[in-house]
Scaffold this motif. Structure first.
Motif, short mmCIF file in Angstrom:
data_model
loop_
_atom_site.label_atom_id
_atom_site.label_comp_id
_atom_site.label_asym_id
_atom_site.label_seq_id
_atom_site.Cartn_x
_atom_site.Cartn_y
_atom_site.Cartn_z
N ARG A 1 0.82 -1.21 0.00
CA ARG A 1 0.00 0.00 0.00
C ARG A 1 0.86 1.26 0.00
O ARG A 1 0.59 2.20 -0.75
N GLN B 1 -8.92 6.33 -5.55
CA GLN B 1 -8.70 7.49 -4.67
C GLN B 1 -7.84 8.54 -5.39
O GLN B 1 -8.17 9.73 -5.39
N MET B 2 -6.78 8.11 -6.01
CA MET B 2 -5.85 9.05 -6.66
C MET B 2 -6.47 9.70 -7.90
O MET B 2 -6.22 10.86 -8.17
N GLU C 1 0.85 3.89 -3.07
CA GLU C 1 0.48 5.30 -2.85
C GLU C 1 1.60 6.23 -3.28
O GLU C 1 1.36 7.25 -3.93
N GLN C 2 2.84 5.90 -2.93
CA GLN C 2 3.97 6.74 -3.30
C GLN C 2 4.18 6.75 -4.81
O GLN C 2 4.45 7.80 -5.40
N TRP D 1 1.91 6.41 -7.08
CA TRP D 1 0.88 7.29 -7.61
C TRP D 1 1.22 8.75 -7.36
O TRP D 1 1.05 9.60 -8.24
N MET D 2 1.68 9.08 -6.16
CA MET D 2 2.04 10.48 -5.87
C MET D 2 3.16 10.93 -6.80
O MET D 2 3.14 12.07 -7.30
N ILE E 1 -6.61 2.30 -4.25
CA ILE E 1 -5.66 3.41 -4.30
C ILE E 1 -5.81 4.17 -5.61
O ILE E 1 -5.85 5.41 -5.63
N ARG E 2 -5.92 3.45 -6.73
CA ARG E 2 -6.10 4.09 -8.04
C ARG E 2 -7.34 4.97 -8.03
O ARG E 2 -7.30 6.13 -8.44
#
Length: 129
Positions: A49, A95-96, A53-54, A56-57, A92-93
């Motif tokens: 996770r 959300q981003m 997340e990183q 994606w950021m 995660i996708r």
């Protein structure tokens, strides 16, 4: 201009993505190299996770640096080495991407450039001029 489509003649997507993206007219194309779960100061995040997340950021930072936004994303390609993380990836996708649904490919691979890397995300974007 980009048009996002899910034709009735094709299978319905398994999650929040589209089957086709049509790009027409003059514009700018931005391809962001595969991003991994490493912070800008070089620290590898721990666990799937955190790495996802990183990654994606990092990808979204590249998008911003290229003068584009989330709705300019036309395609994403994700390479994962951790079996069973597709649900986490989709959460995660979604959300981003804040509801945006580009074309998407999700691939399970035996490994990435380093054995500690768990995911890699590549983004392609297009912005009309």
């Amino acid at each position: 201009m980009s048009r996002f489509l899910n034709p009735e003649t094709m299978p319905k997507p398994a999650s929040n993505y589209v089957q086709l993206v049509e790009i027409t007219g003059p514009g700018r194309r931005l391809i962001i190299s595969g991003q991994i779960g490493v912070t800008p100061d070089g620290q590898l995040r721990e666990g799937y996770r955190a790495q996802a997340e990183q990654a994606w950021m990092n990808a979204l930072a590249g998008l911003e640096a290229g003068g584009m936004g989330i709705t300019d994303i036309v395609a994403i390609r994700v390479y994962d080495v951790a079996p069973g993380d597709v649900v986490a990836y989709r959460e995660i996708r979604d959300q981003m991407l804040q509801g945006h649904a580009p074309a998407a490919t999700y691939v399970m691979v035996a490994g990435l450039a380093h054995p500690d890397f768990l995911t890699e995300i590549e983004i392609e974007a297009f912005s009309a001029i």
